[in-house]
Design a protein around this motif. Structure first.
Motif, PDB file in Angstrom:
ATOM      1  N   UNK A  14      -0.717   0.420  -8.160  1.00  0.00           N
ATOM      2  CA  UNK A  14      -1.093   1.454  -7.191  1.00  0.00           C
ATOM      3  C   UNK A  14       0.127   2.077  -6.521  1.00  0.00           C
ATOM      4  N   UNK A  15       1.077   1.256  -6.125  1.00  0.00           N
ATOM      5  CA  UNK A  15       2.193   1.750  -5.320  1.00  0.00           C
ATOM      6  C   UNK A  15       3.440   2.104  -6.134  1.00  0.00           C
ATOM      7  N   UNK A  39       1.288  -3.347   2.953  1.00  0.00           N
ATOM      8  CA  UNK A  39       1.152  -2.084   2.236  1.00  0.00           C
ATOM      9  C   UNK A  39       0.536  -1.021   3.138  1.00  0.00           C
ATOM     10  N   UNK A  40       0.603   0.209   2.656  1.00  0.00           N
ATOM     11  CA  UNK A  40       0.082   1.341   3.424  1.00  0.00           C
ATOM     12  C   UNK A  40      -1.426   1.458   3.209  1.00  0.00           C
ATOM     13  N   UNK A  41      -2.162   1.352   4.281  1.00  0.00           N
ATOM     14  CA  UNK A  41      -3.621   1.357   4.181  1.00  0.00           C
ATOM     15  C   UNK A  41      -4.158   2.695   3.689  1.00  0.00           C
ATOM     16  N   UNK A  42      -3.505   3.792   4.096  1.00  0.00           N
ATOM     17  CA  UNK A  42      -3.988   5.112   3.700  1.00  0.00           C
ATOM     18  C   UNK A  42      -3.936   5.300   2.196  1.00  0.00           C
ATOM     19  N   UNK A  92       6.050 -10.963  -0.641  1.00  0.00           N
ATOM     20  CA  UNK A  92       6.432 -10.323  -1.901  1.00  0.00           C
ATOM     21  C   UNK A  92       7.264  -9.101  -1.539  1.00  0.00           C
ATOM     22  N   UNK A  93       8.562  -9.229  -1.717  1.00  0.00           N
ATOM     23  CA  UNK A  93       9.500  -8.250  -1.152  1.00  0.00           C
ATOM     24  C   UNK A  93       9.253  -6.828  -1.625  1.00  0.00           C
ATOM     25  N   UNK A  94       8.997  -6.647  -2.927  1.00  0.00           N
ATOM     26  CA  UNK A  94       8.804  -5.286  -3.437  1.00  0.00           C
ATOM     27  C   UNK A  94       7.510  -4.655  -2.943  1.00  0.00           C
ATOM     28  N   UNK A  95       6.635  -5.464  -2.395  1.00  0.00           N
ATOM     29  CA  UNK A  95       5.374  -4.962  -1.865  1.00  0.00           C
ATOM     30  C   UNK A  95       5.257  -5.308  -0.379  1.00  0.00           C
ATOM     31  N   UNK A  96       6.399  -5.220   0.286  1.00  0.00           N
ATOM     32  CA  UNK A  96       6.455  -5.459   1.735  1.00  0.00           C
ATOM     33  C   UNK A  96       7.143  -4.252   2.377  1.00  0.00           C
ATOM     34  N   UNK A  97       6.301  -3.295   2.847  1.00  0.00           N
ATOM     35  CA  UNK A  97       6.820  -2.058   3.415  1.00  0.00           C
ATOM     36  C   UNK A  97       6.822  -2.181   4.938  1.00  0.00           C
TER      37      UNK A  97
END
Length: 327
Positions: free
Chosen positions: A89-90, A34-37, A13-18
């Motif tokens: 969340x993001x 995603x960012x775990x922190x 999922x590109x928009x949620x692939x950091x």
């Protein structure tokens, strides 16, 4: 990522692939990086999950699914719901408080997963969106214009089929314990005489639920008759208007045609006054509206128990408790 020819295609999922993130989640066939922190700061469940030592990737062992050297964490949730939950969340602009426009399936997905993963501010926000649709006060229910809700209200129905969407709502409400949402959700399903046909394969009802809904539907029909008994009291004792007499005769004909043709059983609806506005004298209209509203209030008071739910007072108390706990 190791795979075999028999496995379905996995999509990122590109928009949620950091790229700089290290936590990779998988729901069904969708991957999210995603960012775990950030996730841990929002969700106590993910915080505990991340704090627990992750298995070490082992090359070609087949024991752990990996992507770019990171172990993939499997979530046993629908991919679409995980996507809207993570977006909420993001992306701070994705799931705004009421009355910002939002799609109905987004509200349901966020509510379910925010409850499951303990993201309290999102859970409360989702409940706030649904509170505007599934009222616990009769006056608020009457003020809701369902004709406008389909196209103009801030909650947008994806399929346009409110009956099917409401069936998803009551499933989610049961899961998260938001029982105060259920009476009006149930009512808006069973008032459609062919609700089983409309639901079709989109929503499974257990035999017990089906029996409960059909029994409630019969009571809706009886209540519809009760709410229109005022017609027998017209004209009022001091009325001598021929126009009132003509309108009342027409009203009886309309109700007869409804009983023959109409697919809806809606004792809480105001439609009956659509043909009397401006045609009854003040005395007849006051009598009609007063008796009609009184009969509706009696039915509204019994609505939760129609579906085996607690009373309105108990449901309102539960709502206050849950809202306070998530505040």
């Amino acid at each position: 990522m190791s795979s075999s020819a028999s496995q379905p295609e996995i999509k990122r999922v590109e928009d949620l692939w950091f790229p700089d993130a290290t936590l990779i989640l998988r729901a069904e066939n969708s991957l999210f990086r995603v960012h775990s922190g950030i996730l841990a700061a929002r969700s106590s469940v993910f915080r505990d999950m991340i704090a627990f030592p992750q298995p070490t990737p082992t090359k070609d062992s087949g024991e752990n699914e990996t992507v770019d050297g990171h172990v993939v964490v499997r979530l046993h949730d629908l991919a679409g719901e995980v996507e809207v939950f993570l977006r909420a969340i993001f992306d701070s602009s994705f799931f705004m408080p009421p009355r910002s426009p939002v799609e109905f399936h987004v509200v349901i997905g966020v509510m379910r997963l925010a409850h499951k993963y303990d993201v309290q501010y999102l859970f409360q926000r989702a409940l706030s969106h649904l509170d505007s649709m599934f009222q616990v006060q009769f006056a608020d229910f009457l003020a809701m214009d369902w004709g406008a809700a389909k196209d103009k209200d801030h909650v947008v129905f994806q399929s346009g089929d409110i009956t099917v969407d409401f069936s998803k709502a009551f499933r989610a409400a049961l899961e998260v314990g938001a029982l105060w949402l259920l009476p009006t959700a149930y009512y808006n399903i069973v008032r459609e005489s062919d609700f089983l046909v409309q639901l079709g394969a989109n929503c499974y009802l257990s035999p017990q639920e089906e029996k409960l809904f059909l029994a409630a539907q019969i009571k809706c029909l009886r209540a519809f008759v009760s709410t229109h008994r005022f017609m027998k009291l017209l004209p009022s004792p001091d009325c001598d208007s021929l126009q009132c007499t003509d309108t009342i005769t027409e009203g009886h004909d309309v109700l007869k045609r409804w009983s023959d043709d109409c697919a809806d059983m809606d004792p809480l609806g105001p439609w009956v006054f659509g043909f009397v506005d401006g045609t009854l004298c003040d005395g007849c209209e006051e009598l009609a509206r007063g008796k009609h509203r009184a009969a509706q209030e009696v039915f509204w008071d019994t609505l939760p128990t129609l579906f085996g739910l607690p009373t309105w007072d108990e449901l309102r108390e539960l709502r206050c408790k849950v809202i306070e706990e998530t505040a």
